[in-house]
Design a protein around this motif. Structure first.
Motif, PDB file in Angstrom:
ATOM      1  N   ALA A  96     -28.478   6.235 -11.325  1.00 10.75           N
ATOM      2  CA  ALA A  96     -27.339   7.344 -11.810  1.00 10.75           C
ATOM      3  C   ALA A  96     -26.454   7.951 -10.795  1.00 10.75           C
ATOM      4  O   ALA A  96     -25.270   7.950 -10.720  1.00 10.75           O
ATOM      5  N   LEU A  97     -27.362   8.234  -9.565  1.00  7.38           N
ATOM      6  CA  LEU A  97     -26.702   8.817  -8.449  1.00  7.38           C
ATOM      7  C   LEU A  97     -25.476   7.690  -7.977  1.00  7.38           C
ATOM      8  O   LEU A  97     -24.340   7.742  -7.327  1.00  7.38           O
ATOM      9  N   GLY A  98     -26.043   6.382  -7.845  1.00  4.89           N
ATOM     10  CA  GLY A  98     -25.124   5.422  -7.400  1.00  4.89           C
ATOM     11  C   GLY A  98     -23.987   5.092  -8.315  1.00  4.89           C
ATOM     12  O   GLY A  98     -22.942   4.518  -7.684  1.00  4.89           O
ATOM     13  N   ARG A  99     -24.035   5.643  -9.659  1.00  5.42           N
ATOM     14  CA  ARG A  99     -22.750   5.456 -10.421  1.00  5.42           C
ATOM     15  C   ARG A  99     -21.911   6.732 -10.085  1.00  5.42           C
ATOM     16  O   ARG A  99     -21.098   7.054 -11.015  1.00  5.42           O
ATOM     17  N   ASP A 100     -22.150   7.453  -9.238  1.00  9.22           N
ATOM     18  CA  ASP A 100     -21.491   8.683  -8.980  1.00  9.22           C
ATOM     19  C   ASP A 100     -21.723   9.941  -9.920  1.00  9.22           C
ATOM     20  O   ASP A 100     -20.727  10.733 -10.153  1.00  9.22           O
ATOM     21  N   GLU A 101     -22.926   9.640 -10.681  1.00 10.30           N
ATOM     22  CA  GLU A 101     -23.036  11.106 -11.478  1.00 10.30           C
ATOM     23  C   GLU A 101     -23.695  12.019 -10.507  1.00 10.30           C
ATOM     24  O   GLU A 101     -24.329  11.865  -9.664  1.00 10.30           O
ATOM     25  N   ARG A 102     -23.535  13.272 -11.170  1.00 15.98           N
ATOM     26  CA  ARG A 102     -23.841  14.245 -10.238  1.00 15.98           C
ATOM     27  C   ARG A 102     -25.197  14.902 -10.831  1.00 15.98           C
ATOM     28  O   ARG A 102     -25.338  15.201 -12.193  1.00 15.98           O
ATOM     29  N   VAL A 103     -26.380  15.037 -10.330  1.00 14.05           N
ATOM     30  CA  VAL A 103     -27.675  15.201 -10.826  1.00 14.05           C
ATOM     31  C   VAL A 103     -28.095  16.348  -9.912  1.00 14.05           C
ATOM     32  O   VAL A 103     -28.305  16.513  -8.656  1.00 14.05           O
ATOM     33  N   LYS A 121     -33.306  20.359 -24.276  1.00 16.75           N
ATOM     34  CA  LYS A 121     -32.496  19.178 -24.001  1.00 16.75           C
ATOM     35  C   LYS A 121     -31.395  19.421 -24.846  1.00 16.75           C
ATOM     36  O   LYS A 121     -31.035  20.088 -25.950  1.00 16.75           O
ATOM     37  N   LEU A 122     -30.070  18.790 -23.932  1.00 23.08           N
ATOM     38  CA  LEU A 122     -28.765  19.080 -24.622  1.00 23.08           C
ATOM     39  C   LEU A 122     -27.927  18.030 -24.107  1.00 23.08           C
ATOM     40  O   LEU A 122     -27.941  17.549 -22.921  1.00 23.08           O
ATOM     41  N   VAL A 123     -26.910  17.517 -25.035  1.00 20.18           N
ATOM     42  CA  VAL A 123     -25.797  16.804 -24.554  1.00 20.18           C
ATOM     43  C   VAL A 123     -24.485  17.459 -24.914  1.00 20.18           C
ATOM     44  O   VAL A 123     -24.261  17.802 -25.963  1.00 20.18           O
ATOM     45  N   ILE A 124     -23.635  17.545 -23.960  1.00 19.85           N
ATOM     46  CA  ILE A 124     -22.212  18.397 -24.137  1.00 19.85           C
ATOM     47  C   ILE A 124     -21.350  17.425 -23.633  1.00 19.85           C
ATOM     48  O   ILE A 124     -21.088  16.702 -22.669  1.00 19.85           O
ATOM     49  N   VAL A 125     -20.120  17.154 -24.818  1.00 21.75           N
ATOM     50  CA  VAL A 125     -19.216  16.093 -24.493  1.00 21.75           C
ATOM     51  C   VAL A 125     -17.955  16.757 -24.541  1.00 21.75           C
ATOM     52  O   VAL A 125     -17.407  17.297 -25.400  1.00 21.75           O
ATOM     53  N   ASP A 126     -17.033  16.732 -23.201  1.00 21.79           N
ATOM     54  CA  ASP A 126     -15.645  17.180 -23.198  1.00 21.79           C
ATOM     55  C   ASP A 126     -15.575  18.792 -23.670  1.00 21.79           C
ATOM     56  O   ASP A 126     -14.660  19.016 -24.305  1.00 21.79           O
ATOM     57  N   ARG A 127     -16.752  19.393 -23.534  1.00 16.86           N
ATOM     58  CA  ARG A 127     -16.698  20.999 -23.848  1.00 16.86           C
ATOM     59  C   ARG A 127     -16.116  21.141 -25.347  1.00 16.86           C
ATOM     60  O   ARG A 127     -15.736  22.121 -25.644  1.00 16.86           O
ATOM     61  N   SER A 128     -16.377  19.871 -26.405  1.00 15.03           N
ATOM     62  CA  SER A 128     -15.826  20.161 -27.592  1.00 15.03           C
ATOM     63  C   SER A 128     -16.913  19.614 -28.699  1.00 15.03           C
ATOM     64  O   SER A 128     -16.744  20.002 -29.798  1.00 15.03           O
ATOM     65  N   VAL A 187     -14.959   8.757 -16.120  1.00 16.18           N
ATOM     66  CA  VAL A 187     -15.933   9.527 -16.740  1.00 16.18           C
ATOM     67  C   VAL A 187     -16.796  10.213 -15.781  1.00 16.18           C
ATOM     68  O   VAL A 187     -17.440   9.531 -14.894  1.00 16.18           O
ATOM     69  N   ARG A 188     -16.806  11.754 -15.868  1.00 20.18           N
ATOM     70  CA  ARG A 188     -17.695  12.298 -14.850  1.00 20.18           C
ATOM     71  C   ARG A 188     -19.003  12.970 -15.498  1.00 20.18           C
ATOM     72  O   ARG A 188     -18.670  13.470 -16.744  1.00 20.18           O
ATOM     73  N   TYR A 189     -20.069  12.502 -15.222  1.00 16.51           N
ATOM     74  CA  TYR A 189     -21.243  13.095 -15.625  1.00 16.51           C
ATOM     75  C   TYR A 189     -21.799  14.105 -14.776  1.00 16.51           C
ATOM     76  O   TYR A 189     -22.054  14.020 -13.477  1.00 16.51           O
ATOM     77  N   ARG A 190     -22.391  15.221 -15.439  1.00 14.16           N
ATOM     78  CA  ARG A 190     -23.152  16.250 -14.618  1.00 14.16           C
ATOM     79  C   ARG A 190     -24.623  16.186 -15.494  1.00 14.16           C
ATOM     80  O   ARG A 190     -24.607  16.345 -16.886  1.00 14.16           O
TER      81      ARG A 190
END
Length: 176
Positions: free
Chosen positions: A24-31, A40-47, A1-4
Motif C-alpha cells: 500500500a505504501l509503495g502505491r503512495d497510499e497514506r497509512v 470500520k468505515l469507507v468514505i468515497v469522495d466525501r459523498s 486517486v489518493r487513499y488515506r
C-alpha cells in the motif's frame, strides 16, 4: 486517486500484514496506525460512505450513507482518528532482497518558524505582514500555513487557530 487508510496496530502482527502495508505504501497510499479504530468505515469522495453491519446473516452487509448529516459525522470521525494516528513509512531492508519493513513515524510538529508564524497570525497579522516581520517570502508563509493545516487535518484558518491553542503550540498570556 489518493487513499488515506487508518489501521489498527494489531494488523502489523498478522501474517502478511507488513507485506500488505508495504504494498500500500509503495502505491503512495497514506497509512496511519492507531491502537483501535472505533468502527470500520469507507468514505468515497466525501459523498458516500459504507459502514459494515454486524449481523448473524451469512452474507456480508453494509450500510450505504449518501450526502447527509450522518455522512458529515462519519467524515468527522475519520478525520479525528486520522489526526491522532501515527504515520507509517517503508523501512529500509536490513539485507538486499529482503522485504521492506513498516516503521511508525513520529508525528511532525511545528518548528520554531512555524510557531512564530502561528503566533503572528493569531495576533491578527496578514500573511504579507508575517512574511515581512520574519523576513520570509509570502509564498513561504503560505506554504507553511498550508502544511500546518494538513498536519492538523483542518480546512480553515479559524480551525487552525483553535487547534494551535488546544495543542499548546502557543499559550495565552496571564491576565492580570
Amino acid at each position: 486517486v489518493r487513499y488515506r487508510v487508518v489501521v489498527e496496530r494489531s494488523v502489523l502482527h498478522l501474517p502478511g500484514g507488513i507485506a500488505e502495508l508495504s504494498a500500500a505504501l509503495g502505491r503512495d497510499e497514506r497509512v496511519r496506525v492507531v491502537d483501535e479504530v472505533p468502527t470500520k468505515l469507507v468514505i468515497v469522495d466525501r459523498s458516500l460512505a459504507m459502514v459494515p453491519l454486524t449481523s448473524q446473516a451469512l452474507e456480508p452487509a453494509a450500510l450505504v450513507v449518501h450526502a447527509s448529516g450522518l455522512l458529515e459525522s462519519l467524515s468527522g470521525l475519520f478525520e479525528s482518528v486520522w489526526r491522532d494516528a501515527l504515520p507509517l513509512r517503508l523501512g529500509v531492508p536490513a539485507t538486499p532482497g529482503a522485504p521492506a519493513t513498516v516503521v511508525e513515524e513520529e508525528r511532525d510538529g511545528p518548528d520554531g518558524t512555524d510557531l512564530e508564524i502561528l503566533s503572528l497570525l493569531l495576533a491578527g497579522l496578514t500573511d504579507a505582514s508575517v512574511a515581512k516581520q520574519l523576513d520570509l517570502g509570502l509564498r513561504t508563509v503560505q506554504r507553511r500555513v498550508k502544511r500546518l493545516m494538513e498536519l492538523t487535518g483542518v480546512t480553515t484558518r479559524l480551525q487552525l487557530g483553535w487547534h494551535t491553542y488546544e495543542k499548546g503550540w502557543v499559550a495565552r498570556g496571564e491576565q492580570g
